[in-house]
Design a protein around this motif. Structure first.
Motif, PDB file in Angstrom:
ATOM      1  N   ALA A  69       0.835  -1.200   0.000  1.00  0.00           N
ATOM      2  CA  ALA A  69       0.000   0.000   0.000  1.00  0.00           C
ATOM      3  C   ALA A  69       0.868   1.248   0.000  1.00  0.00           C
ATOM      4  O   ALA A  69       0.521   2.268  -0.608  1.00  0.00           O
ATOM      5  CB  ALA A  69      -0.922  -0.011   1.216  1.00  0.00           C
ATOM      6  N   GLY A  70       2.021   1.178   0.679  1.00  0.00           N
ATOM      7  CA  GLY A  70       2.927   2.318   0.726  1.00  0.00           C
ATOM      8  C   GLY A  70       3.435   2.713  -0.645  1.00  0.00           C
ATOM      9  O   GLY A  70       3.524   3.905  -0.967  1.00  0.00           O
ATOM     10  N   GLU A  71       3.758   1.736  -1.473  1.00  0.00           N
ATOM     11  CA  GLU A  71       4.223   2.030  -2.828  1.00  0.00           C
ATOM     12  C   GLU A  71       3.103   2.652  -3.657  1.00  0.00           C
ATOM     13  O   GLU A  71       3.336   3.589  -4.427  1.00  0.00           O
ATOM     14  CB  GLU A  71       4.735   0.752  -3.494  1.00  0.00           C
ATOM     15  N   LEU A  72       1.881   2.134  -3.494  1.00  0.00           N
ATOM     16  CA  LEU A  72       0.751   2.714  -4.227  1.00  0.00           C
ATOM     17  C   LEU A  72       0.508   4.161  -3.806  1.00  0.00           C
ATOM     18  O   LEU A  72       0.160   5.005  -4.628  1.00  0.00           O
ATOM     19  CB  LEU A  72      -0.504   1.876  -4.000  1.00  0.00           C
ATOM     20  N   MET A  73       0.692   4.448  -2.503  1.00  0.00           N
ATOM     21  CA  MET A  73       0.553   5.821  -2.025  1.00  0.00           C
ATOM     22  C   MET A  73       1.575   6.723  -2.706  1.00  0.00           C
ATOM     23  O   MET A  73       1.259   7.850  -3.131  1.00  0.00           O
ATOM     24  CB  MET A  73       0.755   5.855  -0.507  1.00  0.00           C
ATOM     25  N   TYR A  74       2.798   6.235  -2.809  1.00  0.00           N
ATOM     26  CA  TYR A  74       3.866   7.015  -3.431  1.00  0.00           C
ATOM     27  C   TYR A  74       3.517   7.316  -4.893  1.00  0.00           C
ATOM     28  O   TYR A  74       3.675   8.445  -5.364  1.00  0.00           O
ATOM     29  CB  TYR A  74       5.174   6.238  -3.335  1.00  0.00           C
ATOM     30  N   ILE A  75       3.016   6.301  -5.599  1.00  0.00           N
ATOM     31  CA  ILE A  75       2.648   6.484  -7.005  1.00  0.00           C
ATOM     32  C   ILE A  75       1.497   7.480  -7.131  1.00  0.00           C
ATOM     33  O   ILE A  75       1.514   8.368  -7.991  1.00  0.00           O
ATOM     34  CB  ILE A  75       2.253   5.133  -7.628  1.00  0.00           C
ATOM     35  N   ALA A  76       0.500   7.330  -6.262  1.00  0.00           N
ATOM     36  CA  ALA A  76      -0.661   8.221  -6.318  1.00  0.00           C
ATOM     37  C   ALA A  76      -0.254   9.671  -6.078  1.00  0.00           C
ATOM     38  O   ALA A  76      -0.718  10.593  -6.768  1.00  0.00           O
ATOM     39  CB  ALA A  76      -1.692   7.788  -5.288  1.00  0.00           C
ATOM     40  N   GLN A  77       0.633   9.892  -5.104  1.00  0.00           N
ATOM     41  CA  GLN A  77       1.084  11.249  -4.820  1.00  0.00           C
ATOM     42  C   GLN A  77       1.853  11.833  -6.002  1.00  0.00           C
ATOM     43  O   GLN A  77       1.707  13.022  -6.322  1.00  0.00           O
ATOM     44  CB  GLN A  77       1.952  11.255  -3.558  1.00  0.00           C
ATOM     45  N   TYR A  78       2.659  11.001  -6.654  1.00  0.00           N
ATOM     46  CA  TYR A  78       3.385  11.480  -7.832  1.00  0.00           C
ATOM     47  C   TYR A  78       2.416  11.859  -8.947  1.00  0.00           C
ATOM     48  O   TYR A  78       2.539  12.917  -9.574  1.00  0.00           O
ATOM     49  CB  TYR A  78       4.369  10.430  -8.333  1.00  0.00           C
ATOM     50  N   LEU A  79       1.413  11.015  -9.191  1.00  0.00           N
ATOM     51  CA  LEU A  79       0.427  11.310 -10.241  1.00  0.00           C
ATOM     52  C   LEU A  79      -0.308  12.614  -9.954  1.00  0.00           C
ATOM     53  O   LEU A  79      -0.578  13.398 -10.865  1.00  0.00           O
ATOM     54  CB  LEU A  79      -0.563  10.147 -10.362  1.00  0.00           C
ATOM     55  N   SER A  80      -0.625  12.855  -8.683  1.00  0.00           N
ATOM     56  CA  SER A  80      -1.283  14.118  -8.332  1.00  0.00           C
ATOM     57  C   SER A  80      -0.384  15.304  -8.626  1.00  0.00           C
ATOM     58  O   SER A  80      -0.840  16.347  -9.099  1.00  0.00           O
ATOM     59  CB  SER A  80      -1.684  14.121  -6.850  1.00  0.00           C
ATOM     60  N   ARG A  81       0.904  15.145  -8.323  1.00  0.00           N
ATOM     61  CA  ARG A  81       1.836  16.257  -8.539  1.00  0.00           C
ATOM     62  C   ARG A  81       1.945  16.644 -10.005  1.00  0.00           C
ATOM     63  O   ARG A  81       2.205  17.808 -10.315  1.00  0.00           O
ATOM     64  CB  ARG A  81       3.223  15.909  -7.986  1.00  0.00           C
TER      65      ARG A  81
END
Length: 211
Positions: A69-81
């Motif tokens: 889940a931590g990796e998915l959070m990282y990806i999601a935050q990058y996509l938002s940026r």
């Protein structure tokens, strides 16, 4: 992992983004994901002149290889940026399915949903925020969710969507219900003080009986 990281650094220093893309994608396919890879992949694709659509597709494909889940959070935050909030919102929703204790996904998901004016996403995020206790560093989260929820209810009213409003209102009421009540009784002249510390760090006591 250290060798892959070093090789990526060297290739970036040599202005070879295409090789960086190939290397990271190969590492992901071989089951060697690292949190930094997803953002580096996006940056390399930007340097290589790839379109935002292609970047989105590649990063989402890379997400299929994520293991936590931590990796998915990282990806999601990058996509938002980089402005791909719709995909990010979908990943935030996936995060809490994998790990329900990742409360921050609701908060970040709410911001993404607001930016793209996704009404269903806003309802999901506000209900999720209100259904959890928040640590002292995020004490404003419930107040924000309530304010946004009220605005969403008013929008449903204005649209005449009574069924959706009733359903959402029920979800909000249920989200505010707490699962555990501690009641202490005793006899005699004793004076008992009870403090319960929750996993988030919130403290339940006579001064703050509801968290």
């Amino acid at each position: 992992p250290a060798e892959v990281r070093q090789q990526v650094r060297e290739l970036m220093a040599q202005s070879q983004p295409d090789q960086v893309i190939d290397l990271i994608q190969a590492a992901l396919r071989k089951g060697q994901p690292q949190a930094w890879m997803y953002e580096s992949l996006g940056i390399a694709m930007q340097l290589a002149g790839r379109s935002k659509k292609e970047i989105e597709r590649s990063v989402m494909s890379a997400a299929d290889f994520s293991t936590s889940a931590g990796e998915l959070m990282y990806i999601a935050q990058y996509l938002s940026r980089i402005g791909i909030d719709r995909r990010a919102l979908a990943l935030y929703q996936q995060v809490v399915k994998i790990d329900p204790l990742q409360h921050e996904a609701y908060l970040l998901g709410l911001r993404a949903a607001q930016r793209i004016e996704d009404a269903a996403g806003i309802r999901w995020a506000t209900v999720g925020i209100l259904s959890h206790a928040w640590p002292h560093s995020h004490t404003s989260a419930p107040a924000t969710a309530l304010r946004v929820a009220q605005a969403a209810l008013e929008e449903l009213d204005s649209a005449g969507n009574r069924d959706a409003r009733a359903e959402y209102e029920t979800q909000l009421r249920e989200a505010l219900v707490r699962d555990c009540i501690v009641r202490v009784t005793w006899t005699g002249d004793a004076d008992i003080d009870v403090f319960v510390e929750e996993p988030t760090g919130a403290i339940c006591s006579t001064m703050d009986p509801r968290t």
